[in-house]
Design an enzyme around this catalytic site. Structure first.
Site, mmCIF file in Angstrom:
data_model
loop_
_atom_site.group_PDB
_atom_site.id
_atom_site.type_symbol
_atom_site.label_atom_id
_atom_site.label_comp_id
_atom_site.label_asym_id
_atom_site.label_seq_id
_atom_site.Cartn_x
_atom_site.Cartn_y
_atom_site.Cartn_z
ATOM 1 N N PRO A 1 0.720 -1.092 0.655
ATOM 2 C CA PRO A 1 -0.172 -0.329 0.021
ATOM 3 C C PRO A 1 1.012 1.432 -0.052
ATOM 4 O O PRO A 1 0.570 2.334 -0.736
ATOM 5 C CB PRO A 1 -0.839 -0.044 0.859
ATOM 6 C CG PRO A 1 0.187 -1.579 1.924
ATOM 7 C CD PRO A 1 0.004 -2.204 1.326
ATOM 8 N N ASN A 2 2.068 0.855 0.713
ATOM 9 C CA ASN A 2 3.078 2.662 0.387
ATOM 10 C C ASN A 2 3.681 2.753 0.042
ATOM 11 O O ASN A 2 3.676 3.639 -0.431
ATOM 12 C CB ASN A 2 3.587 2.751 1.983
ATOM 13 C CG ASN A 2 2.909 2.672 3.181
ATOM 14 O OD1 ASN A 2 2.283 1.928 4.084
ATOM 15 N ND2 ASN A 2 2.533 3.952 3.561
ATOM 16 N N SER B 1 1.699 11.699 -0.459
ATOM 17 C CA SER B 1 1.456 12.186 0.385
ATOM 18 C C SER B 1 -0.360 12.617 0.689
ATOM 19 O O SER B 1 -0.930 12.560 0.132
ATOM 20 C CB SER B 1 2.397 13.340 0.685
ATOM 21 O OG SER B 1 2.059 14.000 1.985
ATOM 22 N N THR C 1 -44.070 45.796 -3.221
ATOM 23 C CA THR C 1 -42.736 46.449 -2.386
ATOM 24 C C THR C 1 -42.792 46.664 -1.266
ATOM 25 O O THR C 1 -43.323 47.024 -0.504
ATOM 26 C CB THR C 1 -41.655 47.330 -3.164
ATOM 27 O OG1 THR C 1 -42.480 48.807 -3.374
ATOM 28 C CG2 THR C 1 -41.366 47.918 -4.799
ATOM 29 N N SER D 1 -52.709 16.774 9.159
ATOM 30 C CA SER D 1 -53.407 15.328 9.591
ATOM 31 C C SER D 1 -54.383 16.185 10.582
ATOM 32 O O SER D 1 -55.942 14.905 10.482
ATOM 33 C CB SER D 1 -52.342 14.467 10.486
ATOM 34 O OG SER D 1 -52.132 15.532 11.413
ATOM 35 N N LYS E 1 -56.680 20.528 3.126
ATOM 36 C CA LYS E 1 -55.571 21.300 3.109
ATOM 37 C C LYS E 1 -54.023 20.871 2.141
ATOM 38 O O LYS E 1 -53.400 20.209 2.511
ATOM 39 C CB LYS E 1 -54.915 21.692 4.198
ATOM 40 C CG LYS E 1 -54.613 22.475 4.998
ATOM 41 C CD LYS E 1 -53.811 22.999 6.219
ATOM 42 C CE LYS E 1 -52.996 24.627 6.667
ATOM 43 N NZ LYS E 1 -51.634 24.699 5.877
ATOM 44 N N VAL E 2 -53.098 21.460 1.831
ATOM 45 C CA VAL E 2 -52.523 21.395 0.713
ATOM 46 C C VAL E 2 -51.666 22.486 0.539
ATOM 47 O O VAL E 2 -51.514 23.869 0.823
ATOM 48 C CB VAL E 2 -52.871 21.538 -1.053
ATOM 49 C CG1 VAL E 2 -51.378 21.083 -2.377
ATOM 50 C CG2 VAL E 2 -53.773 20.514 -1.509
ATOM 51 N N ASN E 3 -49.788 21.829 0.749
ATOM 52 C CA ASN E 3 -49.207 23.904 2.159
ATOM 53 C C ASN E 3 -47.214 23.132 0.480
ATOM 54 O O ASN E 3 -47.425 22.712 -0.170
ATOM 55 C CB ASN E 3 -48.580 22.556 3.338
ATOM 56 C CG ASN E 3 -49.862 22.375 3.933
ATOM 57 O OD1 ASN E 3 -50.938 23.451 3.958
ATOM 58 N ND2 ASN E 3 -49.573 21.929 5.109
ATOM 59 N N GLU F 1 -40.809 24.794 0.541
ATOM 60 C CA GLU F 1 -40.198 24.833 2.199
ATOM 61 C C GLU F 1 -38.390 23.652 1.712
ATOM 62 O O GLU F 1 -38.562 23.982 2.623
ATOM 63 C CB GLU F 1 -41.508 24.306 3.189
ATOM 64 C CG GLU F 1 -42.656 25.112 3.056
ATOM 65 C CD GLU F 1 -43.299 23.627 4.263
ATOM 66 O OE1 GLU F 1 -43.912 22.492 3.952
ATOM 67 O OE2 GLU F 1 -44.263 24.646 3.926
#
Length: 467
Positions: free
Chosen positions: A130-131, A139, A187, A319, A324-326, A331
């Site tokens: 390995p080395n 290095s 604005t 829930s 309801k729809v977000n 987000e």
């Protein structure tokens, strides 16, 4: 440890899982750093495979490693580059600050894979060490920063830019689709003069176009690679032709204009280029936050707020509240941005803390950068396909809000004077009547005709500059 084998390094013997391709040095790191359970990003590991592949090829050309060993190392390193050996890289990201454990992990995996290729037992270090062979002319101090640049560059090129291009195209398409829809501008979060919905979306499309430019600037910032500097930037134990040849191979494989660092001491001691690169990512996150936030506000309500656009329903939003729809996709974008903003602090702090000839915050710095790229790329893709592509305009609502706005009086100011126009606006507030209704009641006092009034209050004329 059951089902283990004994491996040795310079510190002695270690028990290593029998089927693991890594060796004693990696196992020490596994035991020393049970910190987060998160290893380095796959992109960084693949970059290491490419470095070792390039190094083997050049070391073979230079005669530093025999042809047979070179061929074996190239095969094993290519497997690392292609992600085939990811399961053999367990070292925690919170490790030695130079990334030595990850470098040795790569060296050991490649060496032991070479033993398999040669028909020998794993851990024998026969025929490849390995080395002595895999790490020849290298290095941790120059390979880890090189791997950071490669991984970051590839992720920007292959993940982030294509996703941003898709989002920009989606926003541009909506800009064209919504060109004829007039709406009230805002604005200070207050009503302003009319704009076209297409103009708003055109602004968003341009923001993302600028994001693409910034991604390319971030990539350009990291074109220089530290490979060849070895321990402290002097290039000790590295053939002078090694870095140029190896980096040319890396550039060819990635399609990125990587080149050898002009100054190896700067390349290893400082990480300013990565701080600069992430600064571009941070700006991209700020842009995406603005776009996503505006879109969810424009779609808010849908009946009791702005409601000028409708966002696609991707999932139930509550829930407890039926129907309801977000704005969940917006987000998600804003949460990704928040994470990237946090990563900017991490990257900045890591970059500032390079001490003398080496920065020892590199593994966590790399993790933060790669996370930012992956999150920005993934969320841009999802936002374009799951939200922007499905946005529709609520034309009737846009028209109602324009007519009801006090700012409609702005176009009358050049005709009737600013003070009279301000008086009408205040009266509109107190009476609840629209600007048009009040002006129609006062045509004689205002000294204008109904035709002149209607021409002045035509919303489309307020959305384009006058000749």
């Amino acid at each position: 440890m059951s089902n283990s084998r004994t491996e040795r390094d310079t510190m002695g013997e270690m028990e290593v899982p029998e089927e693991a391709l890594y060796g004693a040095s990696t196992q020490r790191a596994v035991l020393n750093f049970p910190i987060s359970g998160e290893s380095s990003s796959p992109g960084l590991i693949h970059a290491y495979g490419l470095i070792k592949w390039a190094a083997a090829r050049v070391n073979g050309e230079l005669g530093h490693v025999g042809k047979e060993l070179t061929a074996q190392i190239e095969v094993a390193a290519q497997e690392v580059y292609e992600g085939k050996l990811d399961d053999h890289f367990p070292v925690d990201v919170y490790q030695t600050g130079s990334g030595t454990s990850t470098n040795m992990n790569a060296n050991e995996v490649i060496a032991n894979r070479c033993s398999q290729i040669a028909g020998k037992s794993i851990g024998s270090k026969d025929p490849v060490h390995p080395n002595d062979h895999v790490n020849q002319g290298q290095s941790s101090n120059d390979t880890f920063p090189t791997a950071m640049h490669i991984a970051t560059g590839v992720a920007i090129k292959e993940t982030l830019v294509p996703s941003l291009e898709k989002l920009q195209a989606s926003l541009q398409k909506k800009s064209e689709e919504f060109h004829d829809i007039l709406k009230i501008g805002r604005t200070h979060l207050m009503d302003a003069t009319p704009v076209r919905l297409g103009q708003e979306f055109g602004g968003y499309a341009k923001q993302v176009e600028r994001c693409i430019d910034r991604a390319h600037k971030g990539l350009k910032a990291i074109h220089e690679l530290a490979l060849g500097g070895t321990a402290v930037g002097t290039g000790l134990n590295c053939h002078p032709d090694f870095p140029g040849k190896a980096i040319a191979f890396i550039a060819e494989k990635t399609g990125i204009e990587f080149r050898e660092a002009e100054n190896h001491f700067e390349a290893q001691a400082a990480k300013d280029s990565l701080v600069e690169c992430h600064g571009q990512l941070n700006t991209i996150a700020a842009s995406l936050f603005k776009v996503a936030n505006d879109i969810r506000l424009l779609g808010s309500g849908p009946r009791c707020a702005i409601g000028e656009i409708s966002l696609p329903a991707t999932q139930p939003g509550s829930s407890i509240m039926p129907g309801k729809v977000n704005p969940v996709m917006s987000e998600a974008v804003t949460m990704v941005a928040a994470r990237v903003f946090g990563n900017q602090s991490t990257v900045t702090w890591c970059g500032a803390n390079g001490h003398f000839e080496l920065n020892v915050f590199m593994p966590v710095m790399s993790k933060a950068i790669m996370e930012s790229i992956e999150l920005l790329g993934s969320v841009s893709e999802a936002f374009s396909s799951r939200c922007v592509d499905g946005i529709t305009a609520n034309t009737q609502r846009c028209n109602e809000l324009i007519e009801y706005s006090l700012s409609m009086v702005t176009s009358l100011a050049p005709i009737i004077g600013y003070e009279v126009a301000a008086k009408i606006a205040k009266e509109s507030v107190s009476s609840g009547k629209t600007v048009r209704e009040l002006c129609l009641e006062q045509l004689g006092e205002l000294n204008i005709t109904e035709e002149e009034l209607n021409a002045a209050l035509e919303p489309s004329s307020m959305t384009e500059p006058k000749a």
